[in-house]
Design a protein around this motif. Structure first.
Motif, PDB file in Angstrom:
ATOM      1  N   GLN A  84     -74.496  29.750 -30.040  1.00 58.92           N
ATOM      2  CA  GLN A  84     -75.330  31.192 -30.173  1.00 58.92           C
ATOM      3  C   GLN A  84     -73.795  32.238 -29.294  1.00 58.92           C
ATOM      4  N   PRO A  85     -72.367  32.569 -29.999  1.00 59.62           N
ATOM      5  CA  PRO A  85     -71.720  32.959 -29.012  1.00 59.62           C
ATOM      6  C   PRO A  85     -71.474  34.863 -28.865  1.00 59.62           C
ATOM      7  N   TRP A  86     -72.805  35.402 -29.688  1.00 57.26           N
ATOM      8  CA  TRP A  86     -72.824  36.908 -29.378  1.00 57.26           C
ATOM      9  C   TRP A  86     -73.239  37.278 -28.403  1.00 57.26           C
ATOM     10  N   GLN A  87     -72.752  38.443 -28.545  1.00 58.39           N
ATOM     11  CA  GLN A  87     -73.304  39.358 -27.477  1.00 58.39           C
ATOM     12  C   GLN A  87     -73.287  40.788 -28.241  1.00 58.39           C
ATOM     13  N   VAL A  88     -74.749  41.142 -27.951  1.00 57.80           N
ATOM     14  CA  VAL A  88     -74.919  42.271 -29.183  1.00 57.80           C
ATOM     15  C   VAL A  88     -75.092  43.905 -27.903  1.00 57.80           C
ATOM     16  N   THR A  89     -74.475  44.636 -27.893  1.00 60.83           N
ATOM     17  CA  THR A  89     -74.464  45.762 -27.341  1.00 60.83           C
ATOM     18  C   THR A  89     -74.915  47.259 -28.105  1.00 60.83           C
ATOM     19  N   ILE A  90     -76.443  47.404 -27.989  1.00 60.28           N
ATOM     20  CA  ILE A  90     -76.372  48.225 -29.163  1.00 60.28           C
ATOM     21  C   ILE A  90     -77.230  49.914 -28.650  1.00 60.28           C
ATOM     22  N   THR A  91     -76.482  50.850 -29.118  1.00 58.37           N
ATOM     23  CA  THR A  91     -76.095  51.922 -28.889  1.00 58.37           C
ATOM     24  C   THR A  91     -77.606  53.452 -29.853  1.00 58.37           C
ATOM     25  N   ARG A 135     -64.694  39.019 -23.195  1.00 58.80           N
ATOM     26  CA  ARG A 135     -65.051  39.505 -24.657  1.00 58.80           C
ATOM     27  C   ARG A 135     -64.544  39.655 -25.470  1.00 58.80           C
ATOM     28  N   ARG A 136     -64.178  39.335 -26.528  1.00 57.19           N
ATOM     29  CA  ARG A 136     -63.162  39.739 -27.672  1.00 57.19           C
ATOM     30  C   ARG A 136     -64.389  40.320 -28.973  1.00 57.19           C
ATOM     31  N   ILE A 144     -70.737  44.010 -31.875  1.00 55.11           N
ATOM     32  CA  ILE A 144     -70.750  42.648 -31.359  1.00 55.11           C
ATOM     33  C   ILE A 144     -69.341  41.600 -31.292  1.00 55.11           C
ATOM     34  N   THR A 145     -69.788  40.541 -29.826  1.00 58.25           N
ATOM     35  CA  THR A 145     -68.786  40.175 -29.377  1.00 58.25           C
ATOM     36  C   THR A 145     -68.674  38.979 -29.269  1.00 58.25           C
ATOM     37  N   THR A 146     -67.489  38.343 -29.228  1.00 57.17           N
ATOM     38  CA  THR A 146     -68.025  36.572 -28.549  1.00 57.17           C
ATOM     39  C   THR A 146     -67.039  36.480 -27.786  1.00 57.17           C
ATOM     40  N   ASP A 147     -66.812  35.159 -27.532  1.00 64.62           N
ATOM     41  CA  ASP A 147     -65.820  34.489 -25.785  1.00 64.62           C
ATOM     42  C   ASP A 147     -64.971  34.359 -26.614  1.00 64.62           C
ATOM     43  N   GLU A 148     -64.091  34.931 -25.885  1.00 61.67           N
ATOM     44  CA  GLU A 148     -62.897  34.525 -25.768  1.00 61.67           C
ATOM     45  C   GLU A 148     -61.901  33.180 -25.792  1.00 61.67           C
ATOM     46  N   ALA A 149     -62.377  32.121 -25.634  1.00 58.84           N
ATOM     47  CA  ALA A 149     -62.690  30.763 -25.015  1.00 58.84           C
ATOM     48  C   ALA A 149     -62.689  29.652 -26.511  1.00 58.84           C
ATOM     49  N   LEU A 150     -63.823  30.438 -27.181  1.00 61.28           N
ATOM     50  CA  LEU A 150     -64.642  29.670 -28.412  1.00 61.28           C
ATOM     51  C   LEU A 150     -63.595  30.153 -29.569  1.00 61.28           C
ATOM     52  N   GLY A 151     -62.434  31.551 -29.465  1.00 68.05           N
ATOM     53  CA  GLY A 151     -61.323  31.620 -30.659  1.00 68.05           C
ATOM     54  C   GLY A 151     -62.190  32.261 -32.025  1.00 68.05           C
TER      55      GLY A 151
END
Length: 226
Positions: free
Chosen positions: A49-56, A191-192, A136-143
């Protein structure tokens, strides 16, 4: 599962489109949270579940626009976190052109009018007038696999929004200036930025929302081995 379930899914898939004109009305927080709850069921590798969501919403959407639009308008070179396509060729180029010309023809933009093309492209950074943006961002290490999982999440988010009477447009353009996005939202350096999704209530009367893109036939995309 029943025929009714697949009918519902097919209806949502057929109805979804990239919306490029919205009503200014804000989406209730409870509706957004229900979309997020549904999208959280998206499958991911090892359930990471690598997603992080920032909502405006509201003023935050305007503040984000005020930061990002001038950067894009100034012609700042793209510096996304993931490589963009090296080139579109063959059938992929054909499909891209068809989609682009459908948009331009709907808006009355003459073929070859590069200035008008560029002006329309800048509407990405106006979020097409949408009252909300999801980054939508993911963790850098997960490529790249983290990004692939996020792609599945984006589809779930859009279908859930469609089911709630909303419209969406997924935007790789919002990842063009990822460092600006990270700085503006105070995101960690690892975060990517995968993409953005502008969303809200669609303006059904807007001409730009009147066309639909085509889809390839099964023989063009599927191979059966028996």
């Amino acid at each position: 599962m029943t025929d009714t379930a697949i009918d519902t899914l097919e209806t949502l898939l057929a109805a979804r489109y990239s919306c490029r004109a919205y009503k200014p009305e804000q989406v209730p927080r409870a509706t957004i949270e229900r979309i997020l709850t549904a999208a959280q069921k998206t499958a991911s590798w090892c359930n990471s579940q690598p997603w992080q969501v920032t909502i405006t919403s509201g003023a935050a959407t305007e503040a984000f626009r005020d930061v990002l639009y001038p950067v894009a308008a100034a012609g700042t070179p793209n510096s996304g976190d993931f490589p963009f396509p090296r080139e579109y060729r063959g059938v992929y180029l054909d499909r891209r052109r068809e989609s682009g010309f459908q948009l331009y023809n709907t808006l009355g933009i003459q073929r070859g009018d590069k200035a008008a093309y560029a002006k329309q492209a800048m509407e990405n950074f106006n979020f097409f007038g949408a009252p909300h943006v999801a980054i939508i961002t993911t963790d850098e290490a997960l490529g790249v696999y983290g990004a692939v999982d996020c792609g599945g999440y984006v589809t779930s988010f859009m279908l859930a929004a469609q089911a709630m009477g909303l419209a969406t447009v997924p935007q790789a353009a919002l990842a063009f200036h990822s460092a600006v996005v990270r700085k503006h939202f105070g995101m960690a350096d690892d975060r990517r930025v995968v993409c953005g999704i502008s969303f809200g209530f669609p303006d059904a009367d807007a001409k730009v929302n009147s066309y639909r893109t085509t889809r390839a036939a099964l023989p063009d995309v599927a191979t059966f081995v028996e």
